[in-house]
Design an enzyme around this catalytic site. Structure first.
Site, PDB file in Angstrom:
ATOM      1  N   GLU A   1       0.794  -1.277  -0.107  1.00  0.00           N
ATOM      2  CA  GLU A   1       0.076   0.001  -0.147  1.00  0.00           C
ATOM      3  C   GLU A   1       0.981   1.407  -0.016  1.00  0.00           C
ATOM      4  O   GLU A   1       0.376   2.476  -0.206  1.00  0.00           O
ATOM      5  CB  GLU A   1      -0.966  -0.057   0.938  1.00  0.00           C
ATOM      6  CG  GLU A   1      -2.094  -1.083   1.063  1.00  0.00           C
ATOM      7  CD  GLU A   1      -2.923  -1.047   2.244  1.00  0.00           C
ATOM      8  OE1 GLU A   1      -2.359  -0.785   3.403  1.00  0.00           O
ATOM      9  OE2 GLU A   1      -4.130  -1.743   2.130  1.00  0.00           O
TER      10      GLU A   1
ATOM     11  N   GLU B   1       7.239 -21.812   7.819  1.00  0.00           N
ATOM     12  CA  GLU B   1       7.718 -21.075   8.972  1.00  0.00           C
ATOM     13  C   GLU B   1       8.281 -21.850   9.910  1.00  0.00           C
ATOM     14  O   GLU B   1       8.964 -21.004  10.803  1.00  0.00           O
ATOM     15  CB  GLU B   1       6.331 -20.653   9.704  1.00  0.00           C
ATOM     16  CG  GLU B   1       5.385 -21.853  10.453  1.00  0.00           C
ATOM     17  CD  GLU B   1       4.452 -21.344  11.131  1.00  0.00           C
ATOM     18  OE1 GLU B   1       4.528 -21.581  12.515  1.00  0.00           O
ATOM     19  OE2 GLU B   1       3.551 -20.712  10.564  1.00  0.00           O
TER      20      GLU B   1
END
Length: 306
Positions: free
Chosen positions: A85, A116
């Site tokens: 953004e 992960e």
């Protein structure tokens, strides 16, 4: 690390939601709303660490460094979202602020099992991005113990980058590899262990602060106007014109003319109008002021009044 997982705050059971499956829809959302009110309070407690991080990020960006967010699962997705953004909001190069998620882009929509848990994968992703001295790496892990993030921060630190940890548990393992530690305390989730809830909201709030405040400090905002907005669609083109109107006091046709002459550059349009300089000279003034609107205008007006 796995043997004490149940002792983490983010994995504990919330006493208020023990009968969650017996509640009505209104009771569930009311409880969630009550719990969410704790998020802003938790963020308030870590503002000094957030501000310290902002200063480090702004300094790095002003000197040509980059900002990297890195995480797995929800934490990784939030980092990618915040990074994505920045270009439309602040006109930044996509390479300036980057989000990295364990398992790569596919993990944004589909869980990549096992990614992960790999220290090596975190190290590898940092190496692939060419992280170096002058960059900042923010490792995000709600649990504070994700091996992927630990590996990434360790590799970033070995490369002399500034490292920041962001977690939702005190005394997090990822703190060991961080220059600044942001440890949010939002309490147990309404659905036990579902850190996409309060932990995710708190993380998003902090990430908003890190980029927004850093961009302000780096001169990407004038007053509270997003003068670096990239007018890439109709809504943003209209926003650009209205920003020029509000900042300078001109009417819509004049704002449109200024934006057109400035080739869509809101900052340039404002400097041109405020200073009375033609486009080429206004460009030069902005460059001299480090692309910051206020110093550019004050420089010109100071000369004109002397």
């Amino acid at each position: 690390m796995g043997e004490n997982l149940h002792q983490l705050q983010t994995e504990m059971r919330n006493a208020a939601s023990e009968q969650l499956d017996q509640m009505s829809a209104l009771e569930i959302v009311t409880l969630m709303n009550q719990e969410d009110q704790k998020v802003a309070q938790a963020v308030q407690q870590v503002l000094p660490e957030v501000a310290q991080s902002v200063e480090l990020i702004a300094e790095a960006l002003n000197k040509g460094g980059r900002l990297f967010y890195i995480g797995a699962g929800t934490s990784g997705r939030l980092g990618v979202l915040d990074a994505a953004e920045c270009p439309p909001t602040f006109g930044t190069d996509p390479a300036l602020i980057q989000g990295i998620i364990a398992g790569g882009p596919a993990a944004l929509t589909i869980a990549v099992e096992g990614a992960e848990d790999s220290l090596a994968l975190g190290q590898e992703d940092i190496r692939e991005r060419g992280v170096q001295a002058g960059d900042v790496v923010v490792g995000i892990a709600a649990s504070g113990r994700t091996p992927y993030v630990i590996g990434a921060l360790a590799e970033a630190r070995a490369r002399s980058a500034v490292t920041i940890s962001l977690s939702c548990n005190p005394d997090s393992d990822i703190n060991q590899e961080a220059d600044v530690c942001i440890n949010l305390s939002v309490g147990p989730e309404v659905v036990t262990g579902s850190t996409r809830l309060k932990a995710g909201s708190a993380t998003k709030m902090v990430l908003n602060m890190l980029t927004t405040a850093s961009m302000v400090r780096a001169g990407k905002v004038y007053g509270n106007w997003m003068v670096n907005v990239q007018a890439t669609n109709h809504k943003l083109k209209e926003r650009a014109k209205h920003i020029v109107m509000q900042v300078t006091g001109v009417d819509y046709p004049e704002a449109e003319r200024l934006i057109t002459e400035a080739m869509g550059d809101v900052k340039l349009a404002i400097v041109m109008q405020k200073s009375g300089l033609p486009r080429a000279e206004a460009v030069e003034r902005l460059q001299r002021a480090g692309s910051k609107v206020r110093p550019a205008i004050e420089d010109v007006l100071g000369e004109q009044s002397s």
